[in-house]
Design a protein around this motif. Structure first.
Motif, PDB file in Angstrom:
ATOM      1  N   ARG A 179      12.771  36.365  49.270  1.00  0.00           N
ATOM      2  CA  ARG A 179      13.309  36.425  50.314  1.00  0.00           C
ATOM      3  C   ARG A 179      12.306  35.974  51.421  1.00  0.00           C
ATOM      4  O   ARG A 179      12.469  35.530  52.344  1.00  0.00           O
ATOM      5  N   ILE A 180      11.031  36.395  51.051  1.00  0.00           N
ATOM      6  CA  ILE A 180       9.779  35.970  51.993  1.00  0.00           C
ATOM      7  C   ILE A 180       9.807  34.505  52.133  1.00  0.00           C
ATOM      8  O   ILE A 180       9.725  33.838  53.207  1.00  0.00           O
ATOM      9  N   LEU A 181       9.837  33.830  51.021  1.00  0.00           N
ATOM     10  CA  LEU A 181       9.633  32.477  50.931  1.00  0.00           C
ATOM     11  C   LEU A 181      10.878  31.844  51.755  1.00  0.00           C
ATOM     12  O   LEU A 181      10.929  30.969  52.379  1.00  0.00           O
ATOM     13  N   GLN A 182      12.107  32.022  51.482  1.00  0.00           N
ATOM     14  CA  GLN A 182      13.207  31.809  52.136  1.00  0.00           C
ATOM     15  C   GLN A 182      13.365  31.698  53.533  1.00  0.00           C
ATOM     16  O   GLN A 182      13.515  30.878  54.097  1.00  0.00           O
ATOM     17  N   VAL A 241       3.240  34.651  52.199  1.00  0.00           N
ATOM     18  CA  VAL A 241       3.355  33.750  51.314  1.00  0.00           C
ATOM     19  C   VAL A 241       2.315  33.825  50.353  1.00  0.00           C
ATOM     20  O   VAL A 241       2.568  33.467  48.805  1.00  0.00           O
ATOM     21  N   GLN A 242       1.169  33.996  50.697  1.00  0.00           N
ATOM     22  CA  GLN A 242       0.074  33.978  49.523  1.00  0.00           C
ATOM     23  C   GLN A 242       0.331  35.308  48.671  1.00  0.00           C
ATOM     24  O   GLN A 242       0.084  34.986  47.505  1.00  0.00           O
ATOM     25  N   GLN A 243       0.899  36.263  49.186  1.00  0.00           N
ATOM     26  CA  GLN A 243       1.022  37.669  48.273  1.00  0.00           C
ATOM     27  C   GLN A 243       2.150  37.004  47.241  1.00  0.00           C
ATOM     28  O   GLN A 243       2.178  37.403  46.048  1.00  0.00           O
ATOM     29  N   ALA A 244       3.213  36.343  47.702  1.00  0.00           N
ATOM     30  CA  ALA A 244       4.390  35.880  46.860  1.00  0.00           C
ATOM     31  C   ALA A 244       3.505  34.820  45.876  1.00  0.00           C
ATOM     32  O   ALA A 244       4.003  35.064  44.633  1.00  0.00           O
ATOM     33  N   LEU A 245       2.991  34.029  46.100  1.00  0.00           N
ATOM     34  CA  LEU A 245       2.039  33.066  45.278  1.00  0.00           C
ATOM     35  C   LEU A 245       1.462  33.584  44.053  1.00  0.00           C
ATOM     36  O   LEU A 245       1.462  33.692  43.151  1.00  0.00           O
ATOM     37  N   ASP A 246       0.700  34.733  44.496  1.00  0.00           N
ATOM     38  CA  ASP A 246       0.079  35.750  43.626  1.00  0.00           C
ATOM     39  C   ASP A 246       0.797  36.425  42.676  1.00  0.00           C
ATOM     40  O   ASP A 246       0.466  36.498  41.558  1.00  0.00           O
ATOM     41  N   TYR A 247       1.974  36.872  43.270  1.00  0.00           N
ATOM     42  CA  TYR A 247       2.855  37.609  42.303  1.00  0.00           C
ATOM     43  C   TYR A 247       3.553  36.648  41.113  1.00  0.00           C
ATOM     44  O   TYR A 247       3.640  36.893  40.141  1.00  0.00           O
ATOM     45  N   TYR A 248       3.831  35.496  41.672  1.00  0.00           N
ATOM     46  CA  TYR A 248       4.535  34.475  40.817  1.00  0.00           C
ATOM     47  C   TYR A 248       3.425  34.034  39.885  1.00  0.00           C
ATOM     48  O   TYR A 248       3.815  33.717  38.846  1.00  0.00           O
ATOM     49  N   THR A 249       2.146  33.786  40.165  1.00  0.00           N
ATOM     50  CA  THR A 249       1.251  33.175  39.264  1.00  0.00           C
ATOM     51  C   THR A 249       1.053  34.517  38.201  1.00  0.00           C
ATOM     52  O   THR A 249       1.059  33.787  36.897  1.00  0.00           O
ATOM     53  N   VAL A 250       0.857  35.522  38.627  1.00  0.00           N
ATOM     54  CA  VAL A 250       0.750  36.964  37.524  1.00  0.00           C
ATOM     55  C   VAL A 250       2.229  36.937  36.534  1.00  0.00           C
ATOM     56  O   VAL A 250       1.751  36.872  35.307  1.00  0.00           O
ATOM     57  N   ASN A 251       3.100  36.534  36.990  1.00  0.00           N
ATOM     58  CA  ASN A 251       4.304  36.592  36.282  1.00  0.00           C
ATOM     59  C   ASN A 251       5.018  35.311  35.696  1.00  0.00           C
ATOM     60  O   ASN A 251       5.956  35.003  35.252  1.00  0.00           O
ATOM     61  N   GLU A 252       4.211  34.267  35.924  1.00  0.00           N
ATOM     62  CA  GLU A 252       4.016  32.924  35.077  1.00  0.00           C
ATOM     63  C   GLU A 252       5.488  32.160  35.760  1.00  0.00           C
ATOM     64  O   GLU A 252       6.232  31.605  34.812  1.00  0.00           O
ATOM     65  N   MET A 253       5.634  32.623  36.876  1.00  0.00           N
ATOM     66  CA  MET A 253       6.900  31.886  37.556  1.00  0.00           C
ATOM     67  C   MET A 253       6.497  30.462  38.308  1.00  0.00           C
ATOM     68  O   MET A 253       6.386  30.548  39.397  1.00  0.00           O
ATOM     69  N   CYS A 274       5.931  29.181  42.142  1.00  0.00           N
ATOM     70  CA  CYS A 274       4.259  28.994  42.545  1.00  0.00           C
ATOM     71  C   CYS A 274       4.371  27.577  43.330  1.00  0.00           C
ATOM     72  O   CYS A 274       3.657  27.616  44.434  1.00  0.00           O
ATOM     73  N   ALA A 275       4.899  26.555  42.897  1.00  0.00           N
ATOM     74  CA  ALA A 275       4.755  25.319  43.540  1.00  0.00           C
ATOM     75  C   ALA A 275       5.280  25.329  44.979  1.00  0.00           C
ATOM     76  O   ALA A 275       5.003  24.779  45.614  1.00  0.00           O
ATOM     77  N   ASP A 282       3.259  27.254  47.333  1.00  0.00           N
ATOM     78  CA  ASP A 282       1.980  26.361  47.541  1.00  0.00           C
ATOM     79  C   ASP A 282       2.363  25.302  48.549  1.00  0.00           C
ATOM     80  O   ASP A 282       1.605  24.990  49.465  1.00  0.00           O
ATOM     81  N   LEU A 283       3.460  24.830  48.564  1.00  0.00           N
ATOM     82  CA  LEU A 283       3.855  23.809  49.407  1.00  0.00           C
ATOM     83  C   LEU A 283       4.239  24.464  50.681  1.00  0.00           C
ATOM     84  O   LEU A 283       3.805  23.862  51.853  1.00  0.00           O
ATOM     85  N   LEU A 284       4.819  25.725  50.859  1.00  0.00           N
ATOM     86  CA  LEU A 284       4.920  26.453  52.036  1.00  0.00           C
ATOM     87  C   LEU A 284       3.543  26.654  52.648  1.00  0.00           C
ATOM     88  O   LEU A 284       3.228  26.559  53.906  1.00  0.00           O
ATOM     89  N   LEU A 285       2.503  27.042  51.832  1.00  0.00           N
ATOM     90  CA  LEU A 285       1.160  27.287  52.307  1.00  0.00           C
ATOM     91  C   LEU A 285       0.526  26.176  53.021  1.00  0.00           C
ATOM     92  O   LEU A 285      -0.210  26.069  53.813  1.00  0.00           O
TER      93      LEU A 285
END
Length: 163
Positions: free
Chosen positions: A98-101, A137-149, A153-154, A157-160
């Protein structure tokens, strides 16, 4: 209060039927007041009240891009901050999606404030100012990285890069 950098930005939100508006008072790059209203008469009443209160001379009406529509703000089953924190911990993937959206929509629509979640259908929303979007968005990226999503992540990263 210095008024030369003050302006009021009015954004239409939703369909013509609902006539919802977000009214932001902006001082330089900072939103110092944000309000959501329904109806043209209420919009005009609030805009003039805020213009008088803040001494803002510049009033900008922003029309949404043709075909662009904000998503519906999801309602979460909580009313208090402690409950929200627990809900967020138990539903991390939903929250970060939801944060990304919401940030994508905020960028696309030019809004300075986004509605993330509505509290239990009450009409009260958890919001985020543009200055906080990068952190979320950085927190979301960290979560997605740890969970290999990695597809998400991409997207994060684009949003950042856009922020």
């Amino acid at each position: 209060m210095k008024t030369q950098d003050m302006k009021i930005v009015v954004k239409s939100e939703g369909s013509k039927k609902s006539e919802k508006f977000i009214i932001d008072v902006i001082d330089g790059d900072n939103v110092i007041h944000s309000e959501s209203v329904k109806g043209l008469q209420e919009r005009d009443r609030i805009v003039w009240k805020l213009a008088d209160m803040y001494g803002a001379l510049d009033i900008e009406i922003v029309q949404p891009r043709e075909g662009f529509k904000l998503s519906e703000v999801p309602s979460i089953p909580v009313l208090e901050e402690e409950e929200a924190e627990l809900f967020f911990e138990e539903n991390s993937e939903f929250v970060y999606n939801r944060i990304l959206q919401a940030v994508e929509e905020g960028i696309e629509s030019g809004n300075n404030t986004i509605n993330l979640f509505e509290l239990n259908g009450s009409g009260v929303c958890i919001t985020s100012e543009k200055s906080n979007w990068r952190h979320g968005v950085q927190q979301a990226l960290d979560y997605y990285t740890v969970n290999e999503m990695y597809d998400r992540c991409a997207r994060a990263d684009l949003l950042l890069k856009k922020l």
